[in-house]
Design a protein around this motif. Structure first.
Motif, PDB file in Angstrom:
ATOM      1  N   ASP A  29      47.235  54.525  42.233  1.00 58.86           N
ATOM      2  CA  ASP A  29      46.500  53.985  43.406  1.00 58.86           C
ATOM      3  C   ASP A  29      46.378  55.185  44.388  1.00 58.86           C
ATOM      4  OD1 ASP A  29      46.708  51.693  42.448  1.00 58.86           O
ATOM      5  OD2 ASP A  29      48.521  50.763  43.252  1.00 58.86           O
ATOM      6  N   ALA A  68      43.136  56.675  43.552  1.00 55.79           N
ATOM      7  CA  ALA A  68      42.009  55.639  44.117  1.00 55.79           C
ATOM      8  C   ALA A  68      41.553  55.727  45.392  1.00 55.79           C
ATOM      9  CB  ALA A  68      42.322  54.323  43.620  1.00 55.79           C
ATOM     10  N   MET A  81      46.245  49.560  52.934  1.00 54.49           N
ATOM     11  CA  MET A  81      45.669  48.293  53.091  1.00 54.49           C
ATOM     12  C   MET A  81      46.720  47.052  53.118  1.00 54.49           C
ATOM     13  SD  MET A  81      42.129  48.937  53.597  1.00 54.49           S
ATOM     14  CE  MET A  81      40.999  47.931  53.158  1.00 54.49           C
ATOM     15  N   SER A  84      39.222  41.332  50.045  1.00 52.50           N
ATOM     16  CA  SER A  84      38.319  42.047  49.429  1.00 52.50           C
ATOM     17  C   SER A  84      38.238  41.543  47.983  1.00 52.50           C
ATOM     18  CB  SER A  84      38.771  43.626  49.393  1.00 52.50           C
ATOM     19  OG  SER A  84      38.631  43.926  50.536  1.00 52.50           O
ATOM     20  N   PHE A 113      34.879  39.942  45.721  1.00 59.58           N
ATOM     21  CA  PHE A 113      34.520  40.478  44.363  1.00 59.58           C
ATOM     22  C   PHE A 113      34.651  39.175  43.409  1.00 59.58           C
ATOM     23  CE2 PHE A 113      36.420  44.566  45.952  1.00 59.58           C
ATOM     24  CZ  PHE A 113      35.319  44.996  46.685  1.00 59.58           C
ATOM     25  N   LEU A 152      35.245  49.880  39.580  1.00 64.82           N
ATOM     26  CA  LEU A 152      35.965  49.488  40.709  1.00 64.82           C
ATOM     27  C   LEU A 152      37.237  50.491  41.186  1.00 64.82           C
ATOM     28  CD1 LEU A 152      35.984  45.627  40.539  1.00 64.82           C
ATOM     29  CD2 LEU A 152      34.800  47.037  42.199  1.00 64.82           C
ATOM     30  N   ARG A 153      37.772  50.995  40.149  1.00 64.68           N
ATOM     31  CA  ARG A 153      38.771  51.781  40.129  1.00 64.68           C
ATOM     32  C   ARG A 153      38.444  53.174  40.477  1.00 64.68           C
ATOM     33  NH1 ARG A 153      43.611  51.373  40.689  1.00 64.68           N
ATOM     34  NH2 ARG A 153      44.520  52.790  39.039  1.00 64.68           N
ATOM     35  N   GLY A 201      37.445  53.289  44.233  1.00 64.83           N
ATOM     36  CA  GLY A 201      38.805  53.242  45.288  1.00 64.83           C
ATOM     37  C   GLY A 201      39.556  52.168  45.049  1.00 64.83           C
ATOM     38  N   ALA A 202      39.355  51.341  44.212  1.00 63.11           N
ATOM     39  CA  ALA A 202      40.000  49.806  44.359  1.00 63.11           C
ATOM     40  C   ALA A 202      41.462  50.186  43.667  1.00 63.11           C
ATOM     41  CB  ALA A 202      39.456  48.922  43.111  1.00 63.11           C
ATOM     42  N   THR A 203      42.266  49.587  44.379  1.00 65.97           N
ATOM     43  CA  THR A 203      44.032  49.752  43.788  1.00 65.97           C
ATOM     44  C   THR A 203      44.227  48.682  42.937  1.00 65.97           C
ATOM     45  OG1 THR A 203      44.863  48.305  45.491  1.00 65.97           O
ATOM     46  CG2 THR A 203      44.789  50.695  46.151  1.00 65.97           C
ATOM     47  N   ARG A 204      45.283  48.970  42.037  1.00 68.94           N
ATOM     48  CA  ARG A 204      45.754  48.025  41.013  1.00 68.94           C
ATOM     49  C   ARG A 204      45.818  46.661  41.615  1.00 68.94           C
ATOM     50  NH1 ARG A 204      50.488  51.393  38.499  1.00 68.94           N
ATOM     51  NH2 ARG A 204      50.402  51.950  40.600  1.00 68.94           N
ATOM     52  N   ARG A 205      46.359  46.466  42.763  1.00 71.62           N
ATOM     53  CA  ARG A 205      46.603  45.153  43.334  1.00 71.62           C
ATOM     54  C   ARG A 205      45.119  44.439  43.759  1.00 71.62           C
ATOM     55  NH1 ARG A 205      50.214  44.694  48.631  1.00 71.62           N
ATOM     56  NH2 ARG A 205      48.715  45.568  50.007  1.00 71.62           N
ATOM     57  N   VAL A 206      44.136  45.357  44.085  1.00 74.95           N
ATOM     58  CA  VAL A 206      42.972  44.716  44.410  1.00 74.95           C
ATOM     59  C   VAL A 206      42.130  44.002  43.170  1.00 74.95           C
ATOM     60  CG1 VAL A 206      40.594  44.990  45.004  1.00 74.95           C
ATOM     61  CG2 VAL A 206      42.420  45.976  46.612  1.00 74.95           C
ATOM     62  N   ARG A 260      41.836  52.355  33.069  1.00 73.27           N
ATOM     63  CA  ARG A 260      41.839  53.699  33.882  1.00 73.27           C
ATOM     64  C   ARG A 260      40.348  53.994  34.103  1.00 73.27           C
ATOM     65  NH1 ARG A 260      44.842  57.746  30.758  1.00 73.27           N
ATOM     66  NH2 ARG A 260      44.235  58.928  32.322  1.00 73.27           N
TER      67      ARG A 260
END
Lengths: 230, 439
Positions: free
Chosen positions: A79, A82, B1, B9, B13, B297-298, B301-306, B384
């Motif tokens: 993260d 990212a 965030m 977000s 999406f 998306l990764r 810049g999308a995090t795993r949570r997003v 990934r």
């Protein structure tokens, strides 16, 4: 050289596959100066794209260190990487990799939305105008040509004003005319935004437009190219 | 965030991703909708029967309340207590005996459940006879009526004679509807209905013979059943009298319906669990087609949570669609089949929209969808960005991270707990309810 934006020291990359462990990169060391452009060239399988992915934190080195903007990428979690890419990097792929269910405008706005910009769509619209696709904002990727898709991908990569722009054979899937137009756009926009560019290409003529060129062979930096780069 | 920003977000999406339509989700929707529909439908029928039993409790019981004795009639003081509190009392005896028919080919015998009644019977509802005639007329002069199956077994037709004990009776008509039969409980033989007076010389109602007496009470409208029940139990406990009232006119049927419904809901839950495997497979297949999008998306810049929230919300919306379809089917089908079901059910039922069984089915559906989609969704964490230029899924773990495993176990426990709670609760609904006789 001033403090490099990208710094690789003795970087190794090995991947486990069905045929066993494969060494992709062998002790790569190089620096990329702020605002410069670097062309990575070499035959297929030489490790160009893998090296680019390491610079973008899309892949993790199995040895050595990769530093971007003074931060060690290997120390960051997934993260963290990212977020770092979101804030500092733009990436353009050979296959565009636009999201098919999003319009051109939404594709360009996505990294801005992820960064929490309230004016994401205004900035995305301006960026689309800059690549000459303002009139295709509501079109989906499937409704656009390859050249248009790559221009959208370029707008998406540059919309957040990244310090580093990584491009992996951005003209590889385009004809000569479209490829030339994309490269003109790429270098023009990069000059305007002042981003540091790392470009992977098979074409020596494109690499020649870069400030420095590194030739890779079998996962190692070619000595002659190293002199050119330094 | 923050979580709120990430959720906002992800919601945007997810909405864009849903433009891809329901392609690939037909099996997902079918599994979920059919499972929820089965449970909702069973619950609707159960609630309809329960409401029918509640609304028709007095008719099933044959009065607003009943005091029952075994092997004896009520004493004069007990009759006086009942008469003082009721506007009308009806005395009924119930026992088993043999119907004897003497014919040219010998004597035929058959077991019957005799009900002997007074002239006040029935306090509620109406007896239906074939041929149609008043009950008073049918039972006059040692007349009797009996269930068609018994008459048919003995070859009797209206006008024929038969014997109960030592008393001769004439079959006046066939008993087509006995309004208080459902609340009568266990019975060994088909019904024969006669006047109690007519049994005086039969020898069947003697001291030492096995019979029950039921005193059905018609009560004033403002009677408080709680108070009266307390009073009756205090009055009759020592003398063997048992109390029952319209709030639970047919407890045996209520319990049977509850147990059958619980079993069928368990079958429905099993079906939902089997469907859950299909749900899980559908989500896995869908996410496999989204690997490139997730990796992109990764990269952006999308995090795993997003990423997780993006697909969790999508699957959540589709689950809501599946559950809604299931609830609609589960509600509409019983209502559409109400006339057929009412004609086939041996007990009264009030077919209407019942909120609780629909809520139960929705809860089961939501929990099942969560349980079977959480693990496939958790695998989005393993995708990934490097997947964009080579297969980078090789290192995916067999089990997701422990929070997903723990959440799945908790949800499974919640599903089992809900099933146990609701089946227990529906069972308790068959018990006596407090309140006045009529509002």
């Amino acid at each position: 050289m001033t403090d490099p934006v990208l710094s690789l020291k003795d970087v190794h990359l090995a991947l486990d596959g069905n045929a066993g462990r494969v060494e992709i990169l062998h002790g790569i060391t190089l620096d990329v100066a702020k605002g410069s452009s670097l062309g990575l060239i070499g035959p297929s399988g030489s490790g160009k794209s893998s090296l680019l992915m390491l610079m973008g934190g899309l892949e993790r080195a199995t040895g050595g260190s990769v530093t971007a903007l003074g931060q060690e990428l290997g120390a960051m979690g997934e993260d963290g990487l990212a977020r770092f890419r979101r804030d500092h990097m733009g990436v353009v792929f050979q296959s565009f990799h636009l999201i098919p269910t999003m319009t051109a405008l939404e594709n360009v706005a996505t990294p801005l939305e992820l960064a929490g910009h309230r004016d994401a769509f205004d900035r995305a619209a301006a960026e689309l105008e800059a690549v000459g696709l303002g009139h295709r904002a509501d079109h989906y990727p499937a409704q656009m040509s390859g050249g248009e898709q790559q221009r959208v991908a370029l707008a998406r990569a540059l919309a957040p004003r990244p310090a580093i722009l990584l491009a992996d054979e951005p003209t590889g899937n385009l004809d000569e005319a479209n490829g030339g137009a994309i490269m003109d756009l790429l270098f023009g926009l990069r000059d305007r935004h002042g981003a540091t560019l790392v470009l992977v290409t098979h074409a020596p003529s494109l690499a020649a437009r870069c400030d420095n060129v590194v030739r890779l062979r079998d996962g190692r930096v070619d000595d002659v190219a190293r002199e050119a780069a330094e | 965030m923050s979580l709120a920003t990430d959720t906002a977000s992800a919601a945007r999406f997810a909405r864009r991703e849903l433009r891809g339509g329901l392609r690939g989700f037909r099996i997902f929707l079918a599994c979920l909708a059919l499972g929820v529909a089965a449970i909702a439908g069973i619950g609707m029928v159960r609630a309809s029967i329960q409401m029918g039993l509640e609304e028709k409790g007095a008719e099933l019981l044959g009065g607003d309340a009943e005091v029952r004795f075994t092997y004896r009639f009520a004493e004069a003081e007990e009759r006086a207590w009942m008469a003082a509190r009721a506007t009308k009392v009806s005395e009924i005896t119930d026992f088993r005996s043999m119907v004897v028919v003497d014919g040219p080919e010998g004597t035929e015998r058959a077991l019957t459940q005799i009900k002997s009644v007074d002239t006040a019977y029935p306090l509620l509802g109406a007896v239906t006879l074939a041929p149609d005639m008043p009950l008073d007329q049918a039972l006059a002069d040692h007349g009797a009526v009996m269930a068609p199956v018994l008459a048919d077994r003995l070859g009797l037709e209206p006008g024929d004679n038969f014997r109960l004990g030592t008393q001769d009776f004439t079959l006046s008509a066939l008993l087509m509807v006995e309004p208080d039969n459902a609340g009568g409980g266990f019975s060994l033989g088909p019904r024969t209905l006669v006047r109690t007076d007519a049994l005086t010389d039969s020898g069947l109602l003697q001291p030492g013979t096995l019979f029950e007496t039921h005193y059905r009470l018609q009560l004033p409208a403002d009677t408080n059943l709680d108070t009266l029940e307390t009073e009756a139990r205090a009055r009759f406990t020592e003398t063997g009298g048992r109390w029952r009232d319209a709030r639970n006119g047919a407890p045996g049927i209520g319990r049977f319906v509850d147990r059958l419904s619980n079993f069928l809901i368990l079958v429905g839950l099993s079906g939902l669990a089997v469907g859950g495997v299909g749900v899980s497979a559908a989500v896995r297949a869908y996410l496999a087609t989204k690997t490139s999008v997730i990796a992109t998306l990764r990269t952006l810049g999308a995090t795993r949570r997003v990423i997780f929230l993006t697909y969790f919300l999508q699957i959540g919306v589709l689950s809501l669609v599946g559950i809604t379809i299931g609830l609609a089917l589960g509600a509409i089908v019983p209502l559409a089949l109400a006339p057929l079901l009412q004609s086939q059910l041996p007990v009264p039922a009030v077919f209407a929209l019942h909120a609780q069984p629909l809520a139960e089915a929705a809860l089961y559906g939501a929990l099942t969808a969560l349980i079977f989609t959480l693990w496939p969704l958790a695998r989005t964490e393993d995708i990934r960005p490097a997947t964009l230029f080579r297969d980078a899924m090789g290192g995916a773990r067999l089990l997701p991270h422990w929070p997903y495993v723990a959440t799945t176990l908790l949800l499974t426990a919640a599903l089992l707990g809900a099933a146990a709670l609701f089946s227990d609760f529906s069972g308790s609904r068959s018990g006596p309810r407090a309140g006045s006789l009529r509002p």
